[in-house]
Design an enzyme around this catalytic site. Structure first.
Site, short mmCIF file in Angstrom:
data_model
loop_
_atom_site.label_atom_id
_atom_site.label_comp_id
_atom_site.label_asym_id
_atom_site.label_seq_id
_atom_site.Cartn_x
_atom_site.Cartn_y
_atom_site.Cartn_z
CE LYS A 206 1.09 3.68 49.60
NZ LYS A 206 0.27 4.48 48.73
CD GLU A 212 13.62 -0.82 40.87
OE1 GLU A 212 12.77 -1.38 41.61
OE2 GLU A 212 13.37 -0.41 39.72
N GLY A 266 2.92 7.45 46.89
CA GLY A 266 4.39 7.49 46.96
C GLY A 266 4.96 8.86 46.61
NE ARG A 267 1.70 10.31 41.32
CZ ARG A 267 1.18 9.09 41.24
NH1 ARG A 267 1.91 8.04 41.56
NH2 ARG A 267 -0.06 8.90 40.84
CD GLU A 352 4.79 7.14 39.66
OE1 GLU A 352 4.66 7.53 40.83
OE2 GLU A 352 5.61 6.28 39.33
CG HIS A 383 26.13 29.54 30.28
ND1 HIS A 383 26.85 30.47 29.58
CD2 HIS A 383 25.68 30.17 31.40
CE1 HIS A 383 26.86 31.61 30.26
NE2 HIS A 383 26.15 31.46 31.37
CE LYS A 509 7.02 -0.99 39.68
NZ LYS A 509 6.19 -0.79 40.86
O1 F6P Z 1 6.81 2.02 40.46
C1 F6P Z 1 6.30 3.27 40.80
C2 F6P Z 1 6.22 3.42 42.29
O2 F6P Z 1 5.17 2.66 42.78
C3 F6P Z 1 6.09 4.87 42.69
O3 F6P Z 1 4.80 5.33 42.61
C4 F6P Z 1 6.64 4.84 44.07
O4 F6P Z 1 6.97 6.12 44.53
C5 F6P Z 1 7.84 3.95 43.86
O5 F6P Z 1 7.40 2.98 42.93
C6 F6P Z 1 8.41 3.30 45.08
O6 F6P Z 1 7.47 2.49 45.73
P1 F6P Z 1 7.70 2.00 47.20
O7 F6P Z 1 7.78 3.18 48.10
O8 F6P Z 1 6.53 1.12 47.51
O9 F6P Z 1 8.99 1.21 47.24
#
Ligand code: F6P
Length: 546
Positions: A206, A212, A266-267, A352, A383, A509
């Site tokens: 987003k 990452e 995002g979620r 979240e 199990h 972060k």
């Molecule tokens: O760090 C949390 C977050 O902002 C989530 O809410 C989001 O889904 C995820 O990181 C990834 O964010 P982006 O889509 O901006 O890379």
């Protein structure tokens, strides 16, 4: 707006009521009302929802509905659907529901009808995924795409990964793989066996600023360039983002970018362009059915009276256990292997969103918020951890999810039966045993030696919801997601918190960025560090020969 719900008469009524009914058992409740198993049910879309095996009476339910009224859930819901800035700390509308509106709807947000924008992106995604699926889109060496690798994290990974797996049976396009973790093992394992010439990367972020994702995307581009040269990048990298500037800076042609908007959290974004990999795998028609399923649940949530409103009821029942019985968690147990990632997906969606300690106005909450969600598909969990569900001394309400029609079936051992029937008989058995158990007298009546009786007693009275759908389809997957989205909203509205920000993830972060140079330094870790972190870094460096 963010009044303390625990100070209201509706809350106090529930506290008093809890004192009166908490000792009632599911055996008592079912014995008192032979119709309970059909009465305490509702339907939403194609989902049949049985909440009869909960420790609630009709009075509990009406007091809980009164609580929702007191918290102005209907008004807050209507504000969300209308595009009000209900995400106050970020001053944003919250409009994932607009992503699944039909093309002939209108919804004006901040002076602009967003529905044409949504459908323009869907059309662009459709044209692109048609080309990928038909082989018209070719890689740099002229070969069609065999594998789509989605690089994203959080909502830019969990949603599409979960839905892709859930729709396995319906996927007839390129295979998809998902990379999220900054652990290099993730990308390395994902790329193993892939041919760069037939691989397409979807960089999904987003913000397009997530460490990452950018780290993995850079490493993936290196892998591609080493094999095919820099000119190959435009044919093998596309982006999904709200941030065109950063996409361009990264070196992806914005003609190959699929956009969405800041009013999609995002979620809550799997139904936006973040679902591009899913559409590539299963086609635009099935993706449209997935969106239609979500829309059906949106309409149910928007228009159904609170007392029959499935997400509202499930939210209220969740809150009943969390805030009045002190339950720590809720288990989600899909009796569908294809929904294996659904609990992980729900962890982000629910935790979240509602893992908050202050209300919208910044004042401290005075009750528990944010149910802890966890789970595994049945029958595997039986199990593993069901022992605790059955005989442990914690209360763990469970959501069981099953489907009448199998997407795949195989014969049983003797060749005459259906493996799907075995699966579903386990679901039905588990919910009955959890509810009604087996008391000492019944255990002894089986001829159990006296000393073993206490070990074999099944206490029962363990509450469950059962969600039974006709079949796992794009439509029912969409309905399930929206069902939980609206539960999260309802609980958040009652607690008076903002379910749509996530400030709590930021400090970690930032500190990781600050600590990273110290891992490669040769100077002693600075005095600013606490003694534990300093020693851990010293040991890490020693192991790494630094
Ligand atoms: O760090 C949390 C977050 O902002 C989530 O809410 C989001 O889904 C995820 O990181 C990834 O964010 P982006 O889509 O901006 O890379």
């Amino acid at each position: 707006m963010s009044d303390d719900i625990t100070g209201t008469a509706a809350w106090h009524d529930l506290e008093r009521h809890h004192d009166q009914v908490s000792a009632l058992t599911l055996r008592d409740l079912f014995a008192a009302d032979p119709d309970r198993g059909t009465a305490l049910t509702t339907t939403a879309g194609e989902l049949y929802i049985d909440y009869s095996k909960h420790r609630v009476t009709p009075e509990t339910l009406s007091l809980l509905v009164e609580l929702a009224r007191t918290a102005n859930v209907e008004q807050r819901r209507d504000e969300m659907f209308a595009g009000a800035h209900v995400n106050t700390s970020e001053d944003r509308a919250v409009l994932h529901t607009a992503l699944r509106l039909p093309a002939d709807a209108t919804l004006t947000v901040d002076g602009r009808d967003v529905v044409p924008d949504v459908h323009e992106v869907l059309a662009k995604m459709g044209a692109f995924t048609d080309a990928v699926r038909s082989g018209a889109w070719r890689g740099a060496t002229g070969q069609p795409i065999a594998t789509v690798v989605n690089i994203g994290i959080g909502g830019s990974d969990l949603g599409p990964d979960m839905v892709y797996r859930a729709l396995r049976h319906y996927c007839d396009g390129p295979a998809c793989r998902y990379v999220s973790n900054v652990d290099p093992a993730d990308l390395t394992a994902t790329l193993t066996g892939l041919d760069p010439a037939t691989t397409l990367f979807v960089v999904a972020s987003k913000t397009f600023s997530t460490l990452e994702t950018l780290t993995n995307a850079t490493a993936a581009r290196r892998w591609l360039v080493e094999a095919l040269g820099a000119d190959a990048v435009p044919k093998h990298f596309v982006a999904v983002s709200t941030n065109a500037e950063r996409v361009a800076e990264f070196g992806i042609d914005t003609a190959n970018m699929f956009g969405f908007w800041d009013w999609v959290g995002g979620r809550y974004s799997v139904d936006s362009a973040i679902g591009l990999s899913v559409m590539a795998a299963c086609g635009r028609q099935r993706f449209a059915e997935f969106l239609a399923g979500m829309h059906e649940l949106d309409e149910h949530f928007r228009t159904t009276p609170l007392a029959e409103n499935a997400p509202v009821l499930l939210a209220l029942i969740g809150l009943w256990y969390s805030d009045f019985f002190g339950a720590d968690s809720r288990a989600v147990l899909p009796y569908s292997n294809d929904l294996a990632r659904f609990p992980a997906y729900l962890q982000q969606l629910t935790m979240e969103s509602n893992g908050k300690s202050v209300r919208i106005d910044g004042s401290a909450v005075t009750t528990r918020t944010g149910e802890v969600f966890w789970g595994e598909p049945g029958t595997n969990g039986q199990h593993a951890f069901y022992q605790l569900l059955h005989q442990g001394n914690r209360l763990v309400p469970c959501d069981f999810i099953g489907f009448a029609e199998p997407t795949d079936d195989l014969p049983t051992m003797d060749g005459t039966g259906s493996m799907h029937d075995i699966l579903m008989s386990n679901l039905f058995a588990q919910t009955a045993v959890l509810a009604f158990g087996k008391d000492a007298e019944e255990v002894a009546a089986d001829g159990t030696p006296t000393e073993l009786v206490p070990h074999k007693v099944m206490p029962g009275n363990r509450p469950t919801t059962t969600i039974l759908a006709p079949k796992l389809t794009p439509r029912t997957v969409g309905q399930l997601i929206a069902l939980y989205e609206h539960q999260v909203f309802t609980e958040g509205a009652i607690w008076g918190i903002n379910s749509f920000d996530q400030w709590g993830v930021e400090l970690g972060k930032k500190q990781a960025l600050e600590l990273e140079p110290l891992l490669t330094d040769t100077d002693p870790p600075t005095d600013d560090l606490d003694s534990s972190t300093a020693e851990l870094i010293r040991r890490y460096r020693a192991e790494r020969g630094r």
